[in-house]
Design a protein around this motif. Sequence first.
Motif, PDB file in Angstrom:
ATOM      1  N   MET A 222       0.827  -1.201   0.000  1.00  0.00           N
ATOM      2  CA  MET A 222       0.000   0.000   0.000  1.00  0.00           C
ATOM      3  C   MET A 222       0.868   1.261   0.000  1.00  0.00           C
ATOM      4  O   MET A 222       0.569   2.245  -0.671  1.00  0.00           O
ATOM      5  CB  MET A 222      -0.948  -0.003   1.215  1.00  0.00           C
ATOM      6  N   LYS A 223       1.990   1.233   0.767  1.00  0.00           N
ATOM      7  CA  LYS A 223       2.894   2.395   0.794  1.00  0.00           C
ATOM      8  C   LYS A 223       3.396   2.733  -0.600  1.00  0.00           C
ATOM      9  O   LYS A 223       3.387   3.903  -1.016  1.00  0.00           O
ATOM     10  CB  LYS A 223       4.089   2.112   1.717  1.00  0.00           C
ATOM     11  N   SER A 224       3.826   1.698  -1.338  1.00  0.00           N
ATOM     12  CA  SER A 224       4.364   1.947  -2.687  1.00  0.00           C
ATOM     13  C   SER A 224       3.263   2.408  -3.642  1.00  0.00           C
ATOM     14  O   SER A 224       3.488   3.235  -4.526  1.00  0.00           O
ATOM     15  CB  SER A 224       5.073   0.697  -3.241  1.00  0.00           C
ATOM     16  N   THR A 225       2.029   1.884  -3.465  1.00  0.00           N
ATOM     17  CA  THR A 225       0.900   2.310  -4.306  1.00  0.00           C
ATOM     18  C   THR A 225       0.577   3.786  -4.069  1.00  0.00           C
ATOM     19  O   THR A 225       0.338   4.537  -5.015  1.00  0.00           O
ATOM     20  CB  THR A 225      -0.349   1.440  -4.016  1.00  0.00           C
TER      21      THR A 225
ATOM     22  N   ILE B  37       1.971   3.068   8.215  1.00  0.00           N
ATOM     23  CA  ILE B  37       0.511   2.962   8.122  1.00  0.00           C
ATOM     24  C   ILE B  37      -0.019   2.339   9.410  1.00  0.00           C
ATOM     25  O   ILE B  37       0.467   1.290   9.848  1.00  0.00           O
ATOM     26  CB  ILE B  37       0.084   2.132   6.893  1.00  0.00           C
ATOM     27  N   THR B  38      -1.005   3.019  10.016  1.00  0.00           N
ATOM     28  CA  THR B  38      -1.628   2.497  11.236  1.00  0.00           C
ATOM     29  C   THR B  38      -3.137   2.365  10.979  1.00  0.00           C
ATOM     30  O   THR B  38      -3.628   2.752   9.924  1.00  0.00           O
ATOM     31  CB  THR B  38      -1.397   3.459  12.425  1.00  0.00           C
TER      32      THR B  38
ATOM     33  N   SER C 144      -4.437   4.216   7.822  1.00  0.00           N
ATOM     34  CA  SER C 144      -4.263   5.655   7.980  1.00  0.00           C
ATOM     35  C   SER C 144      -2.783   6.001   8.099  1.00  0.00           C
ATOM     36  O   SER C 144      -1.983   5.176   8.541  1.00  0.00           O
ATOM     37  CB  SER C 144      -5.011   6.104   9.246  1.00  0.00           C
ATOM     38  N   PHE C 145      -2.433   7.199   7.681  1.00  0.00           N
ATOM     39  CA  PHE C 145      -1.077   7.702   7.928  1.00  0.00           C
ATOM     40  C   PHE C 145      -1.139   9.199   8.135  1.00  0.00           C
ATOM     41  O   PHE C 145      -2.143   9.842   7.844  1.00  0.00           O
ATOM     42  CB  PHE C 145      -0.127   7.324   6.779  1.00  0.00           C
ATOM     43  N   ARG C 146      -0.039   9.744   8.636  1.00  0.00           N
ATOM     44  CA  ARG C 146      -0.033  11.153   9.009  1.00  0.00           C
ATOM     45  C   ARG C 146       1.157  11.856   8.369  1.00  0.00           C
ATOM     46  O   ARG C 146       2.244  11.278   8.281  1.00  0.00           O
ATOM     47  CB  ARG C 146       0.049  11.232  10.533  1.00  0.00           C
ATOM     48  N   MET C 147       0.945  13.077   7.925  1.00  0.00           N
ATOM     49  CA  MET C 147       2.040  13.920   7.451  1.00  0.00           C
ATOM     50  C   MET C 147       1.861  15.302   8.046  1.00  0.00           C
ATOM     51  O   MET C 147       0.829  15.949   7.823  1.00  0.00           O
ATOM     52  CB  MET C 147       2.037  14.005   5.928  1.00  0.00           C
ATOM     53  N   HIS C 148       2.847  15.720   8.825  1.00  0.00           N
ATOM     54  CA  HIS C 148       2.784  17.010   9.513  1.00  0.00           C
ATOM     55  C   HIS C 148       1.505  17.068  10.358  1.00  0.00           C
ATOM     56  O   HIS C 148       1.278  16.225  11.195  1.00  0.00           O
ATOM     57  CB  HIS C 148       2.869  18.168   8.506  1.00  0.00           C
ATOM     58  N   ARG C 149       0.610  18.016  10.086  1.00  0.00           N
ATOM     59  CA  ARG C 149      -0.604  18.123  10.908  1.00  0.00           C
ATOM     60  C   ARG C 149      -1.829  17.573  10.175  1.00  0.00           C
ATOM     61  O   ARG C 149      -2.964  17.835  10.553  1.00  0.00           O
ATOM     62  CB  ARG C 149      -0.843  19.587  11.287  1.00  0.00           C
ATOM     63  N   THR C 150      -1.594  16.824   9.119  1.00  0.00           N
ATOM     64  CA  THR C 150      -2.701  16.285   8.315  1.00  0.00           C
ATOM     65  C   THR C 150      -2.790  14.769   8.473  1.00  0.00           C
ATOM     66  O   THR C 150      -1.778  14.064   8.395  1.00  0.00           O
ATOM     67  CB  THR C 150      -2.520  16.646   6.831  1.00  0.00           C
ATOM     68  N   GLN C 151      -4.004  14.285   8.692  1.00  0.00           N
ATOM     69  CA  GLN C 151      -4.263  12.850   8.791  1.00  0.00           C
ATOM     70  C   GLN C 151      -4.872  12.381   7.470  1.00  0.00           C
ATOM     71  O   GLN C 151      -5.733  13.053   6.901  1.00  0.00           O
ATOM     72  CB  GLN C 151      -5.227  12.569   9.936  1.00  0.00           C
ATOM     73  N   PHE C 152      -4.417  11.243   6.972  1.00  0.00           N
ATOM     74  CA  PHE C 152      -4.931  10.669   5.731  1.00  0.00           C
ATOM     75  C   PHE C 152      -5.607   9.335   6.043  1.00  0.00           C
ATOM     76  O   PHE C 152      -5.107   8.562   6.864  1.00  0.00           O
ATOM     77  CB  PHE C 152      -3.808  10.442   4.724  1.00  0.00           C
TER      78      PHE C 152
END
Length: 332
Positions: free
Chosen positions: A1-4, A16-17, A24-32
Amino acid sequence: MKSTINEQYGINVQEITKMGGFDSFRMHRTQFLIVPIPHLDDEELYEVFYFSQFMIENREPYIASMVLTKQNHLSFEKDSMKYVLLKYSNVSKRKGIQHGRDLAIFHQKARAFPYQVTKTNRIGQWKNLWEKRLDQLESFWHGKVHSQPLNRFEKIFVESFPYYLGLAENAIQYLVDTEIDGEPLPIDSGTICHHRFFYRTWNDELNVKLPTEWVFDHGSRDIAEYMRDLFFEKQSDAHSLSYRFLEEYNRITPLSPFSYRLIYSRLLFPLHYFECIENYYLAAEDMKQSYEKRLLLILERSGQYEKFLKGYTNMLAMNTNRIVLPTVEWLK
């Protein structure tokens, strides 16, 4: 999934959690959130995308927005499953949620949605959808009646179905009478609703509103499903919580007699039973036992559910003196 994700969005995911049942994953203050959407085709997805953009522009809080791929697509595929990537800023837990009030405000904003809705539209379609569902399950039930041997779940299904068939037919007739006799008001125009609006929909660890769960319908859909869920989740308090929920909603948007009748017809339709049977046969083997337990609970509480339906009309008498609902004879 990470590579996709990297390939589709150019985002380098570290970890990925799980969050609210989604990857779900997080970058800075944004949740995906990586949300599977087997229930949405491309046209439905575009309508849902426009819903979310409209609600964000109208300052509805806690809406997750869809992230476009590098090719400007709304979704991507992996292992034959379609997904969307949703993002939202980290938000603190909401305090003092009043579900009735918040839902009324949500519906009020969404009634102004300016575009024509076709694929996700459910307005005026309940009768056809319910009849189709009922016919399919009745046909399936006939097959089970004539097949041997039956396991425990199927025996319970075969014995209980005639009662729920009768309840469903009552609901359809009540809906038809409502649509013939009722006079819709401006409040009865279409709005953005949830496929299923539950007690926990705006209460879970996500604390975010997912547009992938939305359809276009009459607001009574969300109100009825919330009350149905209260019956099973908060049974001893279901009546008082339902009363408070309706009161909160009414303070923002007074419901019409037509709305109250639609809510009642939807509560009459035994969707909880239908979904339990359908989900059992769709479930993986290790999940089937949980649906068997659910079915036993539904049957155990069938008498209380009848009281809950009777209590709805009493609730209206307390809530407003103006509205008297037609009664269902056998429920007297």
